[in-house]
Design an enzyme around this catalytic site. Structure first.
Site: not given
Length: 310
Positions: A87, A277, A157
């Site tokens: 991420h 996502e 997210h």
């Protein structure tokens, strides 16, 4: 330390609270129900080990071995999910305080300049995110304009729980996707594309999430699906998602723990939320078959994703 600012978007029965830190959605309320997980105060988002509610990047999901090659140069990234990069790294854009401009109760704009070498990535990138609420539908328009070729792959997210309490066991999920990228035990894709038929990732007809052991994997969406995903709970609350991205990570909060004071939604814990996502393929920088995520000044990054709850 930069002050975190907040803004509330309102339209009809829907109220969405957003933060400058990570472009986070701190709360999403439909009538009297809080349908996302969050932390109690904006300051708690400075820690945020679960990437809760934020925009993840520069590159969302995992990069195997925390490195990639570009034009003969190997770029090393922080291995914050050792030995992999996750991420965008420990100081990725989801952990940065963006410049926020309000546009009444229906829209807000965020801007962030990520300098060359940020988290190990090459190039300087000007990021812009506009979030707009219309009725029960929240739309993200994301843009990243680099000054040189560099990989970009963003995702929202949020952890959804349409009941506002308990787990997502009673959530029924449908995704228009007939292929997926199977993972190894380290949650990094194996580098191949397989049919979903006969696997736990076949959501072409609705699947009750309580009937599975948890999910954390990427599906390849059928292009033009309208919507790409739908979620429903027994009392009639629904979620629909549209996106122009080719993939979607389904994550059922398999490892979520209570580590920070919680906001008004469901209590944090295993299976307390569902992440959908929208993204490009995980680890695409190391798997050419997954398609390129390289962007340039002439071909900047763009994403449009909408989620409607009501």
């Amino acid at each position: 330390m930069d002050q975190i600012t907040s803004h509330v978007l309102r339209d009809g029965d829907t109220k969405v609270t957003v933060l400058s830190l990570g472009c986070a959605v701190m709360d999403w309320r439909v009538r009297d129900r809080h349908v996302v997980l969050g932390y109690r105060t904006p300051e708690h988002y400075r820690q945020n080990p679960a990437s809760m509610g934020v925009i993840c990047g520069r590159v969302a999901n995992r990069i195997a071995g925390a490195q990639f090659d570009l034009d003969g140069v190997t770029y090393s990234l922080p291995a914050n999910a050792s030995p992999h990069h996750l991420h965008g790294g420990p100081g990725g854009i989801g952990r940065r305080n963006w410049q926020m401009s309000r546009d009444g109760e229906r829209a807000v704009e965020f801007r962030l300049l990520s300098e060359d070498g940020d988290q190990g990535y090459p190039g300087r990138v000007a990021f812009r995110v506009v979030m707009r609420l219309k009725g029960g539908r929240l739309t993200w328009k994301m843009e990243g304009v680099p000054d040189r070729v560099t990989p970009i792959n963003l995702t929202q997210h949020l952890y959804f729980n349409l009941t506002g309490q308990g787990t997502v066991a009673d959530h029924n999920l449908r995704i228009v996707a007939d292929r997926y990228t199977p993972n190894g035990p380290d949650l990094v894709p194996l580098g191949r594309i397989d049919p979903v038929a006969g696997t736990a990732y076949d959501f072409r007809t609705p699947v009750r999430l309580g009937d599975g052991e948890g999910w954390d994997g990427n599906l390849i969406l059928t292009k033009g699906a309208d919507p790409a995903a739908e979620v429903a709970v027994p009392d009639g609350m629904t979620l629909r998602l549209w996106t122009d991205r080719p993939g979607m990570q389904v994550y059922t909060a398999n490892t979520l723990k209570h580590v920070l004071p919680e906001g008004p939604g469901a209590a944090h814990g295993r299976f307390a939320g569902l992440c959908l996502e929208a993204q490009d393929m995980p680890n695409a920088v190391n798997v050419p078959a997954f398609g390129s995520i390289l962007c340039s000044p002439d071909a900047p990054y763009r994403q449009v994703t909408s989620i409607e709850i009501g």
